[in-house]
Structure formats: C-alpha cells, structure tokens
Design a protein around this motif. Structure first.
Motif, PDB file in Angstrom:
ATOM      1  N   GLU A   1     -88.345 -43.648 -12.860  1.00 53.91           N
ATOM      2  CA  GLU A   1     -89.100 -44.543 -12.004  1.00 53.91           C
ATOM      3  C   GLU A   1     -90.410 -44.942 -12.684  1.00 53.91           C
ATOM      4  OE1 GLU A   1     -88.672 -43.737  -7.551  1.00 53.91           O
ATOM      5  OE2 GLU A   1     -90.717 -43.164  -8.028  1.00 53.91           O
ATOM      6  N   GLY A   2     -91.066 -43.937 -13.257  1.00 49.86           N
ATOM      7  CA  GLY A   2     -92.311 -44.208 -13.983  1.00 49.86           C
ATOM      8  C   GLY A   2     -92.088 -45.224 -15.091  1.00 49.86           C
ATOM      9  N   LYS A   3     -90.989 -45.059 -15.799  1.00 53.04           N
ATOM     10  CA  LYS A   3     -90.679 -45.986 -16.897  1.00 53.04           C
ATOM     11  C   LYS A   3     -90.516 -47.400 -16.386  1.00 53.04           C
ATOM     12  CE  LYS A   3     -88.252 -43.038 -20.154  1.00 53.04           C
ATOM     13  NZ  LYS A   3     -86.939 -42.646 -20.628  1.00 53.04           N
ATOM     14  N   ILE A   4     -89.779 -47.531 -15.266  1.00 60.06           N
ATOM     15  CA  ILE A   4     -89.547 -48.883 -14.737  1.00 60.06           C
ATOM     16  C   ILE A   4     -90.866 -49.520 -14.315  1.00 60.06           C
ATOM     17  CG2 ILE A   4     -88.350 -50.221 -12.973  1.00 60.06           C
ATOM     18  CD1 ILE A   4     -86.229 -48.107 -12.877  1.00 60.06           C
ATOM     19  N   ILE A   5     -91.694 -48.722 -13.613  1.00 57.40           N
ATOM     20  CA  ILE A   5     -92.977 -49.272 -13.157  1.00 57.40           C
ATOM     21  C   ILE A   5     -93.789 -49.733 -14.361  1.00 57.40           C
ATOM     22  CG2 ILE A   5     -95.166 -48.713 -12.047  1.00 57.40           C
ATOM     23  CD1 ILE A   5     -93.605 -46.754 -10.303  1.00 57.40           C
TER      24      ILE A   5
ATOM     25  N   GLN B   1    -101.499 -58.106 -10.104  1.00 55.13           N
ATOM     26  CA  GLN B   1    -102.193 -57.573  -8.930  1.00 55.13           C
ATOM     27  C   GLN B   1    -101.239 -57.479  -7.741  1.00 55.13           C
ATOM     28  OE1 GLN B   1    -105.721 -56.908  -9.315  1.00 55.13           O
ATOM     29  NE2 GLN B   1    -105.252 -55.669  -7.521  1.00 55.13           N
ATOM     30  N   ASP B   2    -100.446 -58.533  -7.566  1.00 57.32           N
ATOM     31  CA  ASP B   2     -99.497 -58.538  -6.442  1.00 57.32           C
ATOM     32  C   ASP B   2     -98.401 -57.503  -6.628  1.00 57.32           C
ATOM     33  OD1 ASP B   2    -100.617 -60.687  -4.887  1.00 57.32           O
ATOM     34  OD2 ASP B   2    -100.048 -61.978  -6.564  1.00 57.32           O
ATOM     35  N   ALA B   3     -97.968 -57.345  -7.903  1.00 59.33           N
ATOM     36  CA  ALA B   3     -96.939 -56.344  -8.185  1.00 59.33           C
ATOM     37  C   ALA B   3     -97.460 -54.963  -7.827  1.00 59.33           C
ATOM     38  CB  ALA B   3     -96.536 -56.403  -9.649  1.00 59.33           C
ATOM     39  N   LEU B   4     -98.718 -54.740  -8.151  1.00 60.86           N
ATOM     40  CA  LEU B   4     -99.331 -53.444  -7.855  1.00 60.86           C
ATOM     41  C   LEU B   4     -99.413 -53.226  -6.337  1.00 60.86           C
ATOM     42  CD1 LEU B   4    -100.471 -51.242  -9.751  1.00 60.86           C
ATOM     43  CD2 LEU B   4    -102.743 -52.016  -9.117  1.00 60.86           C
ATOM     44  N   LYS B   5     -99.670 -54.309  -5.635  1.00 53.75           N
ATOM     45  CA  LYS B   5     -99.763 -54.229  -4.180  1.00 53.75           C
ATOM     46  C   LYS B   5     -98.426 -53.788  -3.588  1.00 53.75           C
ATOM     47  CE  LYS B   5    -102.988 -57.352  -2.743  1.00 53.75           C
ATOM     48  NZ  LYS B   5    -103.218 -58.786  -2.532  1.00 53.75           N
ATOM     49  N   VAL B   6     -97.337 -54.352  -4.148  1.00 53.80           N
ATOM     50  CA  VAL B   6     -96.009 -53.950  -3.683  1.00 53.80           C
ATOM     51  C   VAL B   6     -95.826 -52.454  -3.880  1.00 53.80           C
ATOM     52  CG1 VAL B   6     -93.535 -54.236  -4.044  1.00 53.80           C
ATOM     53  CG2 VAL B   6     -95.048 -56.223  -4.198  1.00 53.80           C
ATOM     54  N   LEU B   7     -96.298 -51.978  -5.047  1.00 49.57           N
ATOM     55  CA  LEU B   7     -96.183 -50.562  -5.353  1.00 49.57           C
ATOM     56  C   LEU B   7     -97.008 -49.733  -4.361  1.00 49.57           C
ATOM     57  CD1 LEU B   7     -94.909 -48.718  -7.516  1.00 49.57           C
ATOM     58  CD2 LEU B   7     -97.082 -48.786  -8.721  1.00 49.57           C
ATOM     59  N   GLY B   8     -98.140 -50.275  -3.952  1.00 51.76           N
ATOM     60  CA  GLY B   8     -99.022 -49.568  -3.025  1.00 51.76           C
ATOM     61  C   GLY B   8     -98.396 -49.345  -1.673  1.00 51.76           C
ATOM     62  N   GLU B   9     -97.412 -50.181  -1.340  1.00 53.76           N
ATOM     63  CA  GLU B   9     -96.765 -50.027  -0.021  1.00 53.76           C
ATOM     64  C   GLU B   9     -95.751 -48.896  -0.037  1.00 53.76           C
ATOM     65  OE1 GLU B   9     -95.033 -53.808   0.477  1.00 53.76           O
ATOM     66  OE2 GLU B   9     -96.990 -54.836   0.486  1.00 53.76           O
TER      67      GLU B   9
ATOM     68  N   LYS C   1     -83.919 -50.523  -5.814  1.00 52.70           N
ATOM     69  CA  LYS C   1     -83.827 -51.715  -6.651  1.00 52.70           C
ATOM     70  C   LYS C   1     -84.594 -52.885  -6.036  1.00 52.70           C
ATOM     71  CE  LYS C   1     -80.247 -52.458  -9.923  1.00 52.70           C
ATOM     72  NZ  LYS C   1     -79.027 -51.813 -10.261  1.00 52.70           N
ATOM     73  N   SER C   2     -84.539 -52.977  -4.704  1.00 49.94           N
ATOM     74  CA  SER C   2     -85.172 -54.144  -4.078  1.00 49.94           C
ATOM     75  C   SER C   2     -86.692 -54.098  -4.214  1.00 49.94           C
ATOM     76  CB  SER C   2     -84.767 -54.231  -2.602  1.00 49.94           C
ATOM     77  OG  SER C   2     -85.286 -53.118  -1.925  1.00 49.94           O
ATOM     78  N   THR C   3     -87.247 -52.872  -4.220  1.00 44.23           N
ATOM     79  CA  THR C   3     -88.697 -52.769  -4.425  1.00 44.23           C
ATOM     80  C   THR C   3     -89.058 -53.290  -5.816  1.00 44.23           C
ATOM     81  OG1 THR C   3     -88.541 -50.727  -3.185  1.00 44.23           O
ATOM     82  CG2 THR C   3     -90.658 -51.227  -4.207  1.00 44.23           C
ATOM     83  N   PHE C   4     -88.285 -52.851  -6.796  1.00 46.14           N
ATOM     84  CA  PHE C   4     -88.571 -53.300  -8.164  1.00 46.14           C
ATOM     85  C   PHE C   4     -88.388 -54.808  -8.281  1.00 46.14           C
ATOM     86  CE2 PHE C   4     -87.296 -48.822  -9.265  1.00 46.14           C
ATOM     87  CZ  PHE C   4     -88.593 -48.408  -9.478  1.00 46.14           C
ATOM     88  N   GLU C   5     -87.381 -55.287  -7.568  1.00 53.01           N
ATOM     89  CA  GLU C   5     -87.138 -56.732  -7.614  1.00 53.01           C
ATOM     90  C   GLU C   5     -88.346 -57.471  -7.028  1.00 53.01           C
ATOM     91  OE1 GLU C   5     -85.204 -59.679  -9.092  1.00 53.01           O
ATOM     92  OE2 GLU C   5     -84.461 -57.624  -9.310  1.00 53.01           O
ATOM     93  N   ARG C   6     -88.896 -56.915  -5.955  1.00 54.62           N
ATOM     94  CA  ARG C   6     -90.081 -57.555  -5.364  1.00 54.62           C
ATOM     95  C   ARG C   6     -91.263 -57.524  -6.316  1.00 54.62           C
ATOM     96  NH1 ARG C   6     -91.342 -54.568  -0.312  1.00 54.62           N
ATOM     97  NH2 ARG C   6     -93.305 -55.713  -0.322  1.00 54.62           N
ATOM     98  N   MET C   7     -91.408 -56.402  -7.022  1.00 50.02           N
ATOM     99  CA  MET C   7     -92.497 -56.318  -8.000  1.00 50.02           C
ATOM    100  C   MET C   7     -92.304 -57.365  -9.094  1.00 50.02           C
ATOM    101  SD  MET C   7     -93.157 -52.251  -8.549  1.00 50.02           S
ATOM    102  CE  MET C   7     -94.495 -52.426  -9.722  1.00 50.02           C
ATOM    103  N   LEU C   8     -91.046 -57.512  -9.504  1.00 48.54           N
ATOM    104  CA  LEU C   8     -90.737 -58.476 -10.564  1.00 48.54           C
ATOM    105  C   LEU C   8     -91.057 -59.890 -10.134  1.00 48.54           C
ATOM    106  CD1 LEU C   8     -87.317 -57.735 -12.256  1.00 48.54           C
ATOM    107  CD2 LEU C   8     -89.499 -58.179 -13.342  1.00 48.54           C
ATOM    108  N   GLU C   9     -90.768 -60.162  -8.874  1.00 46.01           N
ATOM    109  CA  GLU C   9     -90.945 -61.528  -8.394  1.00 46.01           C
ATOM    110  C   GLU C   9     -92.395 -61.830  -7.998  1.00 46.01           C
ATOM    111  OE1 GLU C   9     -88.790 -63.817  -8.700  1.00 46.01           O
ATOM    112  OE2 GLU C   9     -87.214 -62.452  -9.374  1.00 46.01           O
TER     113      GLU C   9
END
Lengths: 213, 333
Positions: free
Chosen positions: B304-308, B36-44, B23-31
């Motif tokens: 997970e795919g859906k959320i992303i 571009q930054d959201a994608l970067k979070v996903l890249g980690e 959940k915290s990863t998704f929260e970081r993507m949301l924030e």
C-alpha cells in the motif's frame, strides 16, 4: 565630419599613405570577418544539434529519475547515489580560432578500467534508476562538448561584432574622410598653384610694362 | 507450532484488513487533479490519523512511515513474537547501516537520509560505525558491517557495500523465516529472494557486467539455484525465459521478461514481480488461522505504501495518469 588638416604637401603624402594602409587593413578585416562568419555558422549549427540532443537525453533521464523515485523511497534513492563511483578529470585549455581565444575541455574518464558506473546494490533499487544513470553518464561528454561549443560561439559572436564595427568604420568613415581630406588638400594646393601662376603672370606683365618705360 | 497459536493476532489483523485501501480509493487519487487533492483523498481513509502535522504534499513519505510504524506495532503487540515484523523492519536497519558506513567514508553527515523504522537506534549504529566497534549491534548487523568495511578498505567500491549488506540482510530474513517454523514465512522469504535474483540477473545483463560480478551479486537461499542464473548468463535471454517458463515463475518469464525485450524497460517486469509476491501473500486473505494472515497483512501494508508513493510522486511531477497506472502494483483486498 571631416578631418582638419593643414593643406601642405607633407600632409598630403601622409594622408595618401594612411589611405593605402586603411584600404589594405579594410580588405584584411573583411576577409577575417568572412572567415569568422563561416566558422561561426558551422559552430552554431553544431551547437544547435548538440543542444537538442543534450536536452532530449536530459529530459529522458530526468523522466526516468522521476519514475525511479516513484518506485523507491526517497531515502533509498539518495543512499544509492550518495557515494559516486565514477569520476571524471577535466582539463581546460585554450585554442586560437582566427585570433579568438576559445576554451577547450578535455575529459578523462577515470572509470575507463572496469566501466562500472552504478554505485548501488540491486535489492531495493529499481531498474529505472539504471536507465537514468546510463543516460546521464552518456550525456556528460556531450554536455562538455556543448559547453565548449556554446562558449566558443559566444566569444566568436563578440569578435565578429567587433570586426564588423571596424570594417564599417574603415569603409564608411575613415577612408571616405581621408579621401575627402586628400581631395581638399589637392584642391587647395592646385588653387595655390593657380594663384601663384596668376601672380607670376601679373608680375611679368608689370615688369614688362616697366621695362618698356 | 499449532495452527491456533496466533488466534488473537489473526483476529485483530482480519479486523484491520477491512481498512486496507481499495482499488477505487487509488483510482480516486489517480483521478485527482492535483497532488494536494490526491492527498486529501488519502486523508479520508485510515491514513487520516497518520497525517499529524503533515501539511505539504511532500510529507507523504512521513505519512506512509508513520502508518507502517503503527502496523508493525500492532502486529508485534498482538503476536507477541517479534520475528514477524523483524523480517520486514530489518531492511531499515540495514539501510541505515549502508548510509552510515558510506557517510563515514565520505566524511560527511548523512543522518538526514536514515530511516526511523528499524529496531536498532540510529545513534547506536552511528556510534558503532564511527568507532568501528560493532559489538553493541545485533549479530547480523555486526557481521554484515564488519564484512562490508573490510571489503571496502580493500576494494574501495561503494556498490560492494550495498551488495554485501543486501546479501546479509536476505540471509538474515531467510534465517528468521526458518526460525518461525512456518512454511509460509519461508515461502515468502524465498520467493522474494528469487524475484530479486531474477531482477539482478536482468539488470546485470543490461549493465554489461561479467558473470563473476553476477555471482557475487546473487542472493543465497532462493528456491531457484544460483547456478541456473550463472549458466544462463552468457546465453540469449530467451534461453533463460524458457528455463523459467515451466516453473513457478513462468508468468513472469513469459510476460515480464518478454516486455523487457520488447520495450527495453524494466517497468512491467518489476511491477509483475511485486504483484507476484503480493499474490503469494494473498493466501493470508483467505486463511482464517495460522500465520498467513499476519504475514499477508504486513506485505499488504508495505505494498500500500508503495502504491501511495507511486501515485503521489507521479501527481507531484504531473505525470499523466496512464503512465502512473502502468506502474501501479496490484492491491491486496
């Protein structure tokens, strides 16, 4: 600028006739302009109303689309919409408003029969897509009306502009110029008349002096 | 089948479960301020390896797919039983079939919107559709395609293509679940069918379709009887809610359908349905053997795919974080 005329009686009569026609034309054009403006204001009001509605609905439809897209993979969204089920027949005609030829758009909904506008199945699609499609299909007829009204407004505006220029030309240039010319001719003619009388009086005097001798 | 049949697969899946996004990863993507930054979070995260040559934020679908593909491959390899992933990947074959049949009738090339996640190659389906000869296709696809094409020739209604293919798809999924011989697989398949049926019921009402249409659209083999939907169709929605209330879908009936009535939007209902299915799959998280972890993991990955997707589309379109959050599905871990 004044009109160059030869100061003859014939010109005078001609000019007088022209002024009469110009004044009548001016009155007619002025009436036309007033009526055009009245209609134009009504149309513009309708136009504004429609445009606001259409824009509001389109925004909401597009928002629904974005949300539907967020819930469905791109490919599935496109597959859902690739085969449109509803079709619309458009008939474009002409209408005459105060001698302005404006377009009319008639739409015939081909799907009148069973009313189904949704071209996709349910298992992979989101209800948000339904909302977007519903709004869009409702907004189509309004968009058509808007396009009709907006084009009419543009054409009317051009016509009003033209009429106003004519009215102004008549009122401020043509009529004053002609009145001026009439005045000039009348004055010239009167002048001629007077010099004639003077000449006659002079001749009379001379004849009388000679007669006595 | 013995409970220990898939010990190796369970072990592998359990190891991979730890890499599922939290959940915290998704929260970081949301924030994140931009897409571009959201994608970067996903890249980690574990998705980093799937980035490949994906550069633009619009490539997130590719990333999701390549990750899903990997998931299916891992499950296939470790279970040595194709049924598990087949229950999930069959829908891509059916999607391709839909695209190609419709494309054939539209007379244009729509290969751009096919999905390369199925088991049957797109060329094979394209050839079969073009020649109207489906004998090379797997039997479920063949039957479905034949029925859909015949129906379209008669009715000329593209919606029916989707409906017929969907029905065949879920029938096939149900059959496969039966074939695995595991009650859990069957439960998940049937739950999915029920949820889709509830969704069909609700949406048909909103569309103002008649009960005959509902009858053709409803999927077979659910736990809830089809007659339940058909009988409630012309009653007020609250009557339907009451009928569901005491059953296993009580929660959805109470909150989801209620929210539909209040807000006239299916957003919450649809989210609750996905969450419901995920919750059922979560049984796999606590099981240490059997098929539950395997099926649970596949569902978790798809979720997970859906959320992303929801986050990325939201971010790209500058949707406010709250509005995205409202639509986010629950997470498995």
């Amino acid at each position: 600028m004044e009109i160059r005329v030869s100061p003859t009686r014939m010109e005078l009569t001609k000019l007088k006739k022209r002024v009469a026609i110009a004044t009548r034309g001016h009155k007619l054009l002025k009436d036309k302009q007033d009526e055009l403006i009245k209609k134009f204001v009504d149309l513009v009001r309708r136009n504004k109303e429609l445009r606001e509605q259409v824009e509001k609905e389109l925004t909401s439809a597009l928002q629904d689309f974005v949300m539907a897209r967020a819930l469905m993979p791109e490919e599935i969204l496109e597959e859902s919409l690739m085969y449109p089920i509803a079709s619309v027949d458009l008939e474009v005609g002409r209408k005459n408003i105060m001698s302005v030829i404006v377009p009319t758009i008639e739409s015939n909904d081909q799907t009148e029969g069973d009313k189904n506008i949704y071209s996709y199945g349910f298992a992979n699609t989101s209800g948000q897509l339904d909302d977007a499609i519903t709004t869009l299909s409702g907004v189509l007829s309004k968009m058509l009306e808007l396009s009709e009204v907006e084009k009419t407004c543009q054409l009317m505006a051009v016509e009003i502009e033209k009429t106003r220029r004519r009215v102004n030309a008549l009122e401020h240039i043509m009529i004053p110029q002609m009145t001026e010319a009439i005045k000039y001719i009348t004055m010239k003619l009167e002048e001629n008349e007077r010099s004639n009388i003077t000449r006659l009086m002079k001749i009379k005097d001379m004849v009388m002096v000679e007669g006595r001798v | 089948m013995s409970k220990n049949a898939y010990l190796y697969a369970v072990g592998r899946v359990k190891a991979l479960e730890t890499k599922l996004l939290s959940k915290s990863t998704f929260e970081r993507m949301l924030e994140a301020p931009t897409a571009q930054d959201a994608l970067k979070v996903l890249g980690e995260t574990d998705y980093g390896i799937s980035f490949g040559d994906a550069e633009s934020v619009y490539d997130f679908e590719k990333i999701i797919y390549s990750n899903l593909k990997k998931t299916y491959k891992v499950v296939d390899e470790s279970t040595k039983n194709p049924l598990f992933t087949r229950m999930s990947t069959l829908k891509y074959d059916f999607h391709n079939l839909k695209v190609l049949i419709k494309g054939e009738y539209l007379g244009d090339d729509y290969q751009g919107i096919t999905m390369d996640l199925g088991n049957v190659s797109i060329e094979k389906i394209a050839r079969a559709v073009r020649d109207m000869d489906y004998k090379d296709l797997p039997v479920v696809l063949k039957q479905a395609a034949e029925e859909a094409v015949v129906d379209f020739e008669l009715q000329k209604d593209p919606q029916r293509i989707d409906i017929i293919l969907d029905k065949h798809l879920f029938k096939a999924i149900y059959q496969m679940a039966l074939e695995t011989g595991h009650a859990f697989a069957l439960e998940i398949a049937q739950t999915e069918i029920d949820l889709i049926n509830i969704n069909i019921f609700v949406r048909c009402r909103r569309m103002g379709r008649d009960v005959r249409f509902l009858e053709t659209a409803l999927l077979d083999n659910g736990i809830l009887e089809k007659s339940l939907f058909i009988e409630s169709y012309n009653e007020p929605l609250s009557a339907f809610t009451e009928k569901l209330f005491m059953g296993r879908y009580g929660e959805i009936a109470a909150e989801g359908i209620q929210s539909l009535e209040d807000t006239n939007s299916t957003t919450i209902l649809e989210r609750m349905m996905d969450d419901f299915l995920l919750n059922k799959s979560k049984k796999g998280k606590y099981a240490t053997s059997g098929v539950e972890p395997i099926i649970g993991y596949i569902k978790a990955k798809e979720n997970e795919g859906k959320i992303i997707r929801t986050i990325m589309v939201g971010k790209i379109n500058n949707v406010p974080a709250d509005k995205i959050r409202e639509r986010l599905r629950d997470v498995y871990v």
